[in-house]
Design an enzyme around this catalytic site. Sequence first.
Site, PDB file in Angstrom:
ATOM      1  N   VAL A 140      -4.944  -1.965   4.580  1.00  0.00           N
ATOM      2  CA  VAL A 140      -5.733  -2.232   2.611  1.00  0.00           C
ATOM      3  C   VAL A 140      -4.809  -1.726   2.260  1.00  0.00           C
ATOM      4  O   VAL A 140      -4.448  -0.240   1.561  1.00  0.00           O
ATOM      5  CB  VAL A 140      -7.030  -2.036   2.729  1.00  0.00           C
ATOM      6  N   PRO A 141      -3.938  -2.978   1.452  1.00  0.00           N
ATOM      7  CA  PRO A 141      -2.371  -2.743   1.243  1.00  0.00           C
ATOM      8  C   PRO A 141      -2.331  -1.371  -0.402  1.00  0.00           C
ATOM      9  O   PRO A 141      -2.234  -2.675  -1.321  1.00  0.00           O
ATOM     10  CB  PRO A 141      -1.354  -3.047   0.742  1.00  0.00           C
ATOM     11  N   CYS A 142      -2.972  -0.638  -0.551  1.00  0.00           N
ATOM     12  CA  CYS A 142      -2.593   0.297  -1.707  1.00  0.00           C
ATOM     13  C   CYS A 142      -1.026   0.336  -2.291  1.00  0.00           C
ATOM     14  O   CYS A 142      -0.873   1.027  -3.630  1.00  0.00           O
ATOM     15  CB  CYS A 142      -3.532   0.989  -2.399  1.00  0.00           C
ATOM     16  N   HIS A 143      -0.568   1.040  -0.658  1.00  0.00           N
ATOM     17  CA  HIS A 143       0.481   0.795  -1.549  1.00  0.00           C
ATOM     18  C   HIS A 143       2.057  -0.837  -2.332  1.00  0.00           C
ATOM     19  O   HIS A 143       2.754  -0.214  -3.195  1.00  0.00           O
ATOM     20  CB  HIS A 143       2.008   1.240  -0.542  1.00  0.00           C
ATOM     21  N   ARG A 144       1.090  -1.870  -2.490  1.00  0.00           N
ATOM     22  CA  ARG A 144       1.496  -2.697  -3.859  1.00  0.00           C
ATOM     23  C   ARG A 144       0.790  -2.639  -5.161  1.00  0.00           C
ATOM     24  O   ARG A 144       1.337  -3.017  -5.246  1.00  0.00           O
ATOM     25  CB  ARG A 144       1.199  -3.565  -2.796  1.00  0.00           C
TER      26      ARG A 144
END
Length: 174
Positions: A140-144
């Site tokens: 779940v790409p919270c780094h984006r």
Amino acid sequence: MKSQTKPTIYWSFLDYKNWKMYIAATLKGLCFVGSQNMPLEELAEWAKKRFPGSPIVESREELKPYEIELAEYLDGKRKCFTIPFDYNGSDFQLSVWTALSEIPYGETRSYSEIAHAINNPAAVRAVGTAIGSNPILITVPCHRVVGKNGALKGYRGGLEMKTKLLELERQGIR
């Protein structure tokens, strides 16, 4: 009165190239991806809060499908995940995590863009808190998610991990 069985949390240590992190899953799906180079205590503390009383069992076999997809992503060969997830959170957190999952590979969004995406434009700070509670990093790409001006902001895995993930995706879209 119905007795509720606590789900077993299966875990493994992903040691792939320069990536070292604990991952965990229930029989329903991936429920935790740890921060880079953090000890097992990160997983244990998280499980105690999110799955109180659940047994935590090491099982590389149970985690194999998750390890495979994470390794493919870390190799730049996978842009989206097909593995099942088992994340628990409030309705608000789930709406934020769903919005994160819709950010295309190699792109970023601001916290305010996520707040607008969930139809709650005034909830920018709450969005940040929900993002910080995301239990399954990378997938779940919270780094984006970045600041409005494009600056890197906090990340549970640390800014070094966030930078490496964003760079990996930039290389993957060339």
